[in-house]
Scaffold this motif. Structure first.
Motif, short mmCIF file in Angstrom:
data_model
loop_
_atom_site.label_atom_id
_atom_site.label_comp_id
_atom_site.label_asym_id
_atom_site.label_seq_id
_atom_site.Cartn_x
_atom_site.Cartn_y
_atom_site.Cartn_z
N SER A 262 6.67 17.92 -0.81
CA SER A 262 5.31 17.44 -1.04
C SER A 262 5.22 15.92 -0.95
O SER A 262 6.00 15.21 -1.56
CB SER A 262 4.85 17.90 -2.42
OG SER A 262 3.56 17.44 -2.70
N THR A 263 4.30 15.45 -0.15
CA THR A 263 4.04 14.01 -0.04
C THR A 263 2.56 13.78 -0.33
O THR A 263 1.72 14.57 0.09
CB THR A 263 4.37 13.46 1.36
OG1 THR A 263 3.57 14.15 2.32
CG2 THR A 263 5.83 13.64 1.70
N PRO A 264 2.24 12.71 -1.05
CA PRO A 264 0.82 12.47 -1.33
C PRO A 264 0.07 12.07 -0.06
O PRO A 264 0.65 11.47 0.85
CB PRO A 264 0.84 11.32 -2.34
CG PRO A 264 2.14 10.66 -2.14
CD PRO A 264 3.09 11.70 -1.63
N GLU B 209 0.81 -1.22 0.00
CA GLU B 209 0.00 0.00 0.00
C GLU B 209 0.85 1.27 0.00
O GLU B 209 0.36 2.35 -0.26
CB GLU B 209 -0.97 0.00 1.18
CG GLU B 209 -0.33 0.24 2.52
CD GLU B 209 0.21 -1.01 3.20
OE1 GLU B 209 0.50 -0.93 4.41
OE2 GLU B 209 0.34 -2.05 2.56
N LEU B 210 2.13 1.17 0.29
CA LEU B 210 3.03 2.33 0.33
C LEU B 210 3.78 2.44 -0.99
O LEU B 210 5.01 2.39 -1.06
CB LEU B 210 3.99 2.19 1.52
CG LEU B 210 3.30 2.13 2.88
CD1 LEU B 210 4.29 1.86 3.99
CD2 LEU B 210 2.51 3.40 3.15
N HIS B 211 3.03 2.63 -2.06
CA HIS B 211 3.62 2.59 -3.40
C HIS B 211 4.44 3.84 -3.72
O HIS B 211 5.47 3.76 -4.38
CB HIS B 211 2.51 2.37 -4.43
CG HIS B 211 3.03 1.84 -5.71
ND1 HIS B 211 3.62 0.61 -5.82
CD2 HIS B 211 3.07 2.38 -6.95
CE1 HIS B 211 3.99 0.40 -7.06
NE2 HIS B 211 3.66 1.46 -7.77
N ARG C 248 10.78 -2.28 5.81
CA ARG C 248 11.19 -0.98 6.35
C ARG C 248 10.40 0.18 5.75
O ARG C 248 10.61 1.33 6.11
CB ARG C 248 12.68 -0.77 6.09
CG ARG C 248 13.55 -1.71 6.89
CD ARG C 248 14.98 -1.24 6.95
NE ARG C 248 15.76 -2.15 7.76
CZ ARG C 248 16.85 -2.76 7.34
NH1 ARG C 248 17.31 -2.55 6.13
NH2 ARG C 248 17.51 -3.57 8.14
N LEU C 249 9.49 -0.12 4.82
CA LEU C 249 8.74 0.95 4.16
C LEU C 249 7.84 1.72 5.12
O LEU C 249 7.69 2.93 4.99
CB LEU C 249 7.90 0.39 3.01
CG LEU C 249 8.61 0.26 1.68
CD1 LEU C 249 7.69 -0.36 0.64
CD2 LEU C 249 9.16 1.57 1.19
N GLN D 62 6.69 6.90 7.67
CA GLN D 62 6.45 7.75 8.84
C GLN D 62 7.52 8.84 8.95
O GLN D 62 7.21 10.00 9.22
CB GLN D 62 6.42 6.91 10.10
CG GLN D 62 5.21 6.02 10.19
CD GLN D 62 5.32 5.02 11.34
OE1 GLN D 62 6.38 4.84 11.94
NE2 GLN D 62 4.22 4.33 11.62
N SER D 63 8.77 8.47 8.76
CA SER D 63 9.84 9.45 8.92
C SER D 63 9.80 10.52 7.83
O SER D 63 10.02 11.70 8.11
CB SER D 63 11.21 8.76 8.96
OG SER D 63 11.48 8.12 7.73
#
Length: 146
Positions: free
Chosen positions: A129-131, A98-100, A113-114, A119-120
């Motif tokens: 910018s993060t989705p 889910e963390l594509h 580790r994703l 989170q970091s």
């Protein structure tokens, strides 16, 4: 990347590890089912769905990883990251699929580790910018930074 369970996957280490773990689990499950007399139930309610319904669910996941209707060069606009419930991870995959966006940002980070990386990077004010994290796989809202 869909391959037969008994054939090794040479080009994807994560899928190969998942394949080996699944083979070990199936062997133990079938041995226990054989000894307890429940092999037919296991085949009917576990093995058959694994090769029919489960691939369809993975295809849905694959289709929701990207924003196919968005024309942009920005990774934040093209890929999605989602929040899955523990139940979804139990039935689908616990490989952080889910963390594509995070996977595309740093493909060398192993799947286990994703979540920590996600989170970091989201807590870092200098990350840019993060989705937005979308809930589940059926949220097809607009892409963009959060």
């Amino acid at each position: 990347h869909q391959a037969l369970l008994w054939l090794p996957i040479a080009d994807d280490r994560e899928l190969e590890l998942e394949r080996r773990a699944r083979l070990c689990f199936l062997f133990l499950l079938l041995a226990g089912a054989w000894l307890s007399g429940t092999a037919l139930l296991i085949a009917k309610y576990w093995i058959v769905p694994m090769y029919t319904v489960y691939p369809a669910m993975l295809r849905l996941m694959d289709l929701t990883e990207h924003n196919w209707n968005t024309v942009s060069e920005r990774l934040e606009d093209q890929t999605n990251s989602r929040i899955l419930s523990p139940l979804s991870r139990l039935f689908l995959s616990d490989l952080s699929r889910e963390l594509h966006w995070e996977h595309h940002l740093r493909p060398s980070i192993p799947f286990f580790r994703l979540r920590h990386f996600s989170q970091s990077i989201r807590q870092d004010p200098g990350a840019g910018s993060t989705p937005a994290l979308k809930p589940g796989f059926l949220d097809f809202g607009s892409a963009g930074g959060a």
